[in-house]
Design a protein around this motif. Structure first.
Motif, PDB file in Angstrom:
ATOM      1  N   TYR A 196       0.827  -1.207   0.000  1.00 36.08           N
ATOM      2  CA  TYR A 196       0.000   0.000   0.000  1.00 36.08           C
ATOM      3  C   TYR A 196       0.867   1.266   0.000  1.00 36.08           C
ATOM      4  O   TYR A 196       0.655   2.181  -0.794  1.00 36.08           O
ATOM      5  CB  TYR A 196      -0.920   0.014   1.224  1.00 36.08           C
ATOM      6  N   VAL A 197       1.857   1.321   0.893  1.00 35.25           N
ATOM      7  CA  VAL A 197       2.663   2.530   1.067  1.00 35.25           C
ATOM      8  C   VAL A 197       3.706   2.672  -0.035  1.00 35.25           C
ATOM      9  O   VAL A 197       3.997   3.771  -0.505  1.00 35.25           O
ATOM     10  CB  VAL A 197       3.323   2.547   2.473  1.00 35.25           C
ATOM     11  N   GLY A 198       4.299   1.540  -0.451  1.00 28.28           N
ATOM     12  CA  GLY A 198       5.311   1.581  -1.505  1.00 28.28           C
ATOM     13  C   GLY A 198       6.736   1.553  -0.994  1.00 28.28           C
ATOM     14  O   GLY A 198       7.676   1.474  -1.786  1.00 28.28           O
ATOM     15  N   TYR A 199       6.910   1.612   0.326  1.00 30.27           N
ATOM     16  CA  TYR A 199       8.252   1.545   0.894  1.00 30.27           C
ATOM     17  C   TYR A 199       8.614   0.094   1.219  1.00 30.27           C
ATOM     18  O   TYR A 199       7.760  -0.789   1.218  1.00 30.27           O
ATOM     19  CB  TYR A 199       8.337   2.418   2.147  1.00 30.27           C
ATOM     20  N   SER A 200       9.873  -0.139   1.509  1.00 25.33           N
ATOM     21  CA  SER A 200      10.363  -1.505   1.710  1.00 25.33           C
ATOM     22  C   SER A 200      10.131  -1.979   3.138  1.00 25.33           C
ATOM     23  O   SER A 200      10.409  -1.262   4.096  1.00 25.33           O
ATOM     24  CB  SER A 200      11.861  -1.570   1.384  1.00 25.33           C
ATOM     25  N   THR A 201       9.651  -3.212   3.262  1.00 21.91           N
ATOM     26  CA  THR A 201       9.401  -3.780   4.582  1.00 21.91           C
ATOM     27  C   THR A 201      10.669  -4.415   5.148  1.00 21.91           C
ATOM     28  O   THR A 201      11.430  -5.057   4.419  1.00 21.91           O
ATOM     29  CB  THR A 201       8.277  -4.837   4.547  1.00 21.91           C
ATOM     30  N   PRO A 202      10.910  -4.263   6.458  1.00 21.36           N
ATOM     31  CA  PRO A 202      12.061  -4.910   7.087  1.00 21.36           C
ATOM     32  C   PRO A 202      11.758  -6.345   7.523  1.00 21.36           C
ATOM     33  O   PRO A 202      12.632  -7.021   8.059  1.00 21.36           O
ATOM     34  CB  PRO A 202      12.320  -4.025   8.309  1.00 21.36           C
ATOM     35  N   VAL A 203      10.521  -6.797   7.298  1.00 26.18           N
ATOM     36  CA  VAL A 203      10.102  -8.133   7.729  1.00 26.18           C
ATOM     37  C   VAL A 203      10.450  -9.142   6.635  1.00 26.18           C
ATOM     38  O   VAL A 203       9.790  -9.211   5.593  1.00 26.18           O
ATOM     39  CB  VAL A 203       8.592  -8.161   8.038  1.00 26.18           C
ATOM     40  N   ALA A 204      11.484  -9.924   6.867  1.00 25.99           N
ATOM     41  CA  ALA A 204      11.970 -10.871   5.852  1.00 25.99           C
ATOM     42  C   ALA A 204      10.891 -11.865   5.446  1.00 25.99           C
ATOM     43  O   ALA A 204      10.742 -12.200   4.265  1.00 25.99           O
ATOM     44  CB  ALA A 204      13.201 -11.607   6.382  1.00 25.99           C
ATOM     45  N   ALA A 205      10.118 -12.330   6.432  1.00 26.38           N
ATOM     46  CA  ALA A 205       9.092 -13.341   6.160  1.00 26.38           C
ATOM     47  C   ALA A 205       7.922 -12.786   5.354  1.00 26.38           C
ATOM     48  O   ALA A 205       7.067 -13.547   4.892  1.00 26.38           O
ATOM     49  CB  ALA A 205       8.587 -13.919   7.477  1.00 26.38           C
ATOM     50  N   ALA A 206       7.883 -11.460   5.171  1.00 24.33           N
ATOM     51  CA  ALA A 206       6.796 -10.851   4.390  1.00 24.33           C
ATOM     52  C   ALA A 206       7.050 -10.941   2.892  1.00 24.33           C
ATOM     53  O   ALA A 206       6.118 -10.791   2.089  1.00 24.33           O
ATOM     54  CB  ALA A 206       6.623  -9.388   4.790  1.00 24.33           C
ATOM     55  N   MET A 207       8.281 -11.185   2.505  1.00 23.28           N
ATOM     56  CA  MET A 207       8.654 -11.143   1.086  1.00 23.28           C
ATOM     57  C   MET A 207       7.855 -12.136   0.239  1.00 23.28           C
ATOM     58  O   MET A 207       7.497 -11.850  -0.902  1.00 23.28           O
ATOM     59  CB  MET A 207      10.150 -11.402   0.929  1.00 23.28           C
ATOM     60  N   LYS A 208       7.536 -13.292   0.798  1.00 23.73           N
ATOM     61  CA  LYS A 208       6.816 -14.307   0.025  1.00 23.73           C
ATOM     62  C   LYS A 208       5.365 -13.913  -0.239  1.00 23.73           C
ATOM     63  O   LYS A 208       4.698 -14.515  -1.091  1.00 23.73           O
ATOM     64  CB  LYS A 208       6.877 -15.659   0.732  1.00 23.73           C
ATOM     65  N   TYR A 209       4.876 -12.896   0.484  1.00 22.75           N
ATOM     66  CA  TYR A 209       3.500 -12.447   0.288  1.00 22.75           C
ATOM     67  C   TYR A 209       3.412 -11.238  -0.649  1.00 22.75           C
ATOM     68  O   TYR A 209       2.315 -10.806  -0.988  1.00 22.75           O
ATOM     69  CB  TYR A 209       2.855 -12.095   1.629  1.00 22.75           C
ATOM     70  N   LEU A 210       4.566 -10.699  -1.034  1.00 29.24           N
ATOM     71  CA  LEU A 210       4.587  -9.572  -1.962  1.00 29.24           C
ATOM     72  C   LEU A 210       4.575 -10.073  -3.399  1.00 29.24           C
ATOM     73  O   LEU A 210       5.054 -11.175  -3.679  1.00 29.24           O
ATOM     74  CB  LEU A 210       5.847  -8.722  -1.744  1.00 29.24           C
ATOM     75  N   PRO A 211       4.048  -9.285  -4.355  1.00 32.95           N
ATOM     76  CA  PRO A 211       4.143  -9.676  -5.765  1.00 32.95           C
ATOM     77  C   PRO A 211       5.608  -9.880  -6.150  1.00 32.95           C
ATOM     78  O   PRO A 211       6.487  -9.144  -5.681  1.00 32.95           O
ATOM     79  CB  PRO A 211       3.548  -8.467  -6.501  1.00 32.95           C
ATOM     80  N   LYS A 212       5.887 -10.865  -6.982  1.00 32.42           N
ATOM     81  CA  LYS A 212       7.274 -11.185  -7.337  1.00 32.42           C
ATOM     82  C   LYS A 212       8.009 -10.000  -7.941  1.00 32.42           C
ATOM     83  O   LYS A 212       9.196  -9.791  -7.691  1.00 32.42           O
ATOM     84  CB  LYS A 212       7.302 -12.373  -8.303  1.00 32.42           C
ATOM     85  N   GLU A 213       7.276  -9.209  -8.756  1.00 28.30           N
ATOM     86  CA  GLU A 213       7.940  -8.074  -9.397  1.00 28.30           C
ATOM     87  C   GLU A 213       8.375  -7.018  -8.377  1.00 28.30           C
ATOM     88  O   GLU A 213       9.293  -6.232  -8.642  1.00 28.30           O
ATOM     89  CB  GLU A 213       7.031  -7.431 -10.453  1.00 28.30           C
ATOM     90  N   VAL A 214       7.739  -7.010  -7.212  1.00 34.47           N
ATOM     91  CA  VAL A 214       8.130  -6.094  -6.144  1.00 34.47           C
ATOM     92  C   VAL A 214       9.269  -6.702  -5.322  1.00 34.47           C
ATOM     93  O   VAL A 214      10.309  -6.078  -5.117  1.00 34.47           O
ATOM     94  CB  VAL A 214       6.933  -5.778  -5.222  1.00 34.47           C
ATOM     95  N   ALA A 215       9.089  -7.931  -4.868  1.00 31.91           N
ATOM     96  CA  ALA A 215      10.079  -8.585  -4.005  1.00 31.91           C
ATOM     97  C   ALA A 215      11.420  -8.776  -4.705  1.00 31.91           C
ATOM     98  O   ALA A 215      12.475  -8.763  -4.045  1.00 31.91           O
ATOM     99  CB  ALA A 215       9.544  -9.931  -3.538  1.00 31.91           C
TER     100      ALA A 215
END
Length: 357
Positions: free
Chosen positions: A297-316
């Motif tokens: 939603y915000v567009g900034y990078s998350t520091p939560v490593a385990a969140a990466m698998k829930y992001l769209p691949k083109e973002v992660a």
């Protein structure tokens, strides 16, 4: 007579009820029954649906208030009389607030989801051991540019901004640390350099850039580049993330000489009235699914490593916004320079801005 007695009795009952409510609200800093969490954050810096989700899951009401600078936020808390339970300061501000004894030391056992944080984002210089803060978002300061407007020109470094083809094309973010940092990095110095000779060199180098600078502004940069009113902007990575994915002519680059690696964090002020709710919210935001929703939603990078698998691949998989942090050479976190050194930075920066007018 009975009616009159009944009337006055009713008034007394209502008065006692109102006094009781007021007493409870006063005990909880304006929060009825201690069931309100007051958050003080940057504007448009959370997915509103997550607030609703938190309220539904915990039955805690969220009062969300915003600030537009770390300095304004810190001043308000220093002055007292506030009931903010959770605040979102930037890295160097955590250092300042720790020194001023404004922050609650965290009980990490109440934030078990801290285990999901990327190892690169714990135990950093501004808060070793994460005793007072937990990362919320992170990113870099870099260059956003439109290659089509620049006839296919590629920009990879701060030095590239000095090319004569960029005359009156560059928008600079209005921040003394960001702009002076550009000059320092261009010369191979640290972003946290306090050597006056080096800072004077950086100012002179930046003065050479001024013919290429169109304006020094705030949040307008993103909109101006989206509208093709300017071809180059020095911005925070999150400002670039959404628009580069929508427009293939736009690109964002982390300058090769180095730049700022920044963090916004969650912290609890000592004056908080509902610390338990603040802990629950921290833990909620560190849940991998929630962290991914917020980052998207915000567009900034998350520091939560385990969140990466829930992001769209083109973002992660986008290395512009999730660079390989095993090689952090050239990426520096801002240190708290102290009032005297920061004043000197601001003085040189003001002189630079005045020379642009």
């Amino acid at each position: 007579m009975k009616r009159l007695v009944y009337f006055f009795t009713s008034i007394l009952i209502v008065a006692f009820v109102i006094l009781g409510i007021a007493f409870k609200m006063n005990q909880n800093g304006g929060n009825t029954a201690g069931n309100t969490l007051t958050i003080y954050n940057w504007g448009d810096y959370i997915d509103p649906d997550l607030i609703k989700k938190f309220e539904k899951e915990t039955k805690i009401h969220v009062s969300y208030q915003t600030f537009d600078s770390n300095e304004a936020m810190m001043t308000k808390i220093e002055q007292g009389g506030t009931n903010f339970d959770l605040i979102v300061p930037s890295d160097y501000t955590i250092s300042k607030m720790k020194k001023a004894n404004l922050l609650e030391k965290l009980d990490q056992s109440k934030v078990p989801n801290i285990k999901y944080l990327d190892k690169h984002f714990v135990n950093l210089s501004y808060d070793e051991g994460n005793h007072y803060s937990i990362p919320y978002f992170w990113g870099t300061v870099g260059i956003l540019y439109n290659s089509e407007m620049l006839n296919g020109m590629k920009i990879k470094s701060w030095k590239d901004l000095y090319q004569p083809e960029l005359k009156h094309e560059i928008m600079l973010v209005d921040g003394s640390r960001e702009v002076m940092g550009m000059g320092l990095n261009t010369l191979g110095y640290s972003l946290n350099d306090v050597n006056h000779q080096h800072l004077q060199e950086a100012k002179r180098k930046l003065q050479e850039l001024m013919p290429n600078v169109k304006a020094i502004v705030g949040d307008e940069i993103k909109l101006m580049i989206e509208n093709n009113e300017s071809s180059v902007g020095v911005v925070w990575s999150g400002e670039a993330a959404n628009i580069v994915q929508e427009n293939p002519a736009l690109d964002y680059v982390i300058p090769s000489e180095g730049t700022n690696l920044w963090f916004d964090t969650m912290a609890i002020p000592k004056s908080a009235k509902n610390k338990e709710a603040a802990y629950k919210f921290m833990n909620f935001m560190l849940d991998p699914k929630n962290a991914a929703i917020n980052a998207e939603y915000v567009g900034y990078s998350t520091p939560v490593a385990a969140a990466m698998k829930y992001l769209p691949k083109e973002v992660a998989n986008d290395k512009r916004f999730y660079p390989n942090l095993n090689n952090t050479k050239g990426l520096e976190v801002y240190d708290d320079l102290g009032k005297k050194n920061l004043s000197y930075y601001n003085e040189l920066y003001l002189q630079l801005k005045m020379s642009k007018r």
